[in-house]
Motif scaffolding. Sequence first.
Motif, PDB file in Angstrom:
ATOM      1  N   PRO A   6      -4.034  -5.452  10.071  1.00 29.17           N
ATOM      2  CA  PRO A   6      -4.849  -4.297  10.447  1.00 29.17           C
ATOM      3  C   PRO A   6      -5.326  -3.547   9.205  1.00 29.17           C
ATOM      4  CG  PRO A   6      -2.547  -3.926  11.012  1.00 29.17           C
ATOM      5  CD  PRO A   6      -2.661  -5.330  10.518  1.00 29.17           C
ATOM      6  N   ARG A   7      -6.498  -2.942   9.329  1.00 23.88           N
ATOM      7  CA  ARG A   7      -7.089  -2.197   8.219  1.00 23.88           C
ATOM      8  C   ARG A   7      -7.212  -0.729   8.593  1.00 23.88           C
ATOM      9  NH1 ARG A   7     -11.200  -5.299   4.813  1.00 23.88           N
ATOM     10  NH2 ARG A   7     -11.764  -3.152   4.477  1.00 23.88           N
ATOM     11  N   ILE A   8      -7.177   0.103   7.593  1.00 21.16           N
ATOM     12  CA  ILE A   8      -7.390   1.530   7.800  1.00 21.16           C
ATOM     13  C   ILE A   8      -8.896   1.773   7.763  1.00 21.16           C
ATOM     14  CG2 ILE A   8      -6.972   3.853   6.922  1.00 21.16           C
ATOM     15  CD1 ILE A   8      -4.417   2.724   5.608  1.00 21.16           C
ATOM     16  N   SER A   9      -9.437   2.305   8.855  1.00 25.90           N
ATOM     17  CA  SER A   9     -10.871   2.568   8.915  1.00 25.90           C
ATOM     18  C   SER A   9     -11.227   3.706   7.950  1.00 25.90           C
ATOM     19  CB  SER A   9     -11.295   2.937  10.335  1.00 25.90           C
ATOM     20  OG  SER A   9     -10.807   4.220  10.672  1.00 25.90           O
ATOM     21  N   LEU A  10     -12.494   3.775   7.582  1.00 24.24           N
ATOM     22  CA  LEU A  10     -12.937   4.865   6.710  1.00 24.24           C
ATOM     23  C   LEU A  10     -12.732   6.217   7.388  1.00 24.24           C
ATOM     24  CD1 LEU A  10     -16.204   3.354   5.182  1.00 24.24           C
ATOM     25  CD2 LEU A  10     -13.978   3.638   4.092  1.00 24.24           C
ATOM     26  N   MET A  11     -12.968   6.272   8.690  1.00 27.25           N
ATOM     27  CA  MET A  11     -12.763   7.526   9.413  1.00 27.25           C
ATOM     28  C   MET A  11     -11.298   7.931   9.375  1.00 27.25           C
ATOM     29  SD  MET A  11     -14.116   9.450  12.696  1.00 27.25           S
ATOM     30  CE  MET A  11     -15.676   8.849  12.409  1.00 27.25           C
TER      31      MET A  11
END
Length: 65
Positions: A6-11
């Motif tokens: 999983p990636r951390i979204s920019l938001m």
Amino acid sequence: MPTTPPRISLMAAAEVRDILTALQLGQSATAIAGLMAIDTDSWQAIEQRLAALDGDLPAALRSLA
């Protein structure tokens, strides 16, 4: 078949920044609202990164308060 971590979204990254700022300013309601705005995939990514550092989110937040 390998899975994509999983990636951390920019938001979500912006929310984390705002949460930390709110905590520094003593604005706990704003910090809580920011925590609630983070999407599920970003939460998983945040938790994995903290676990890799032998930490967890509640402990990290307590250390800032």
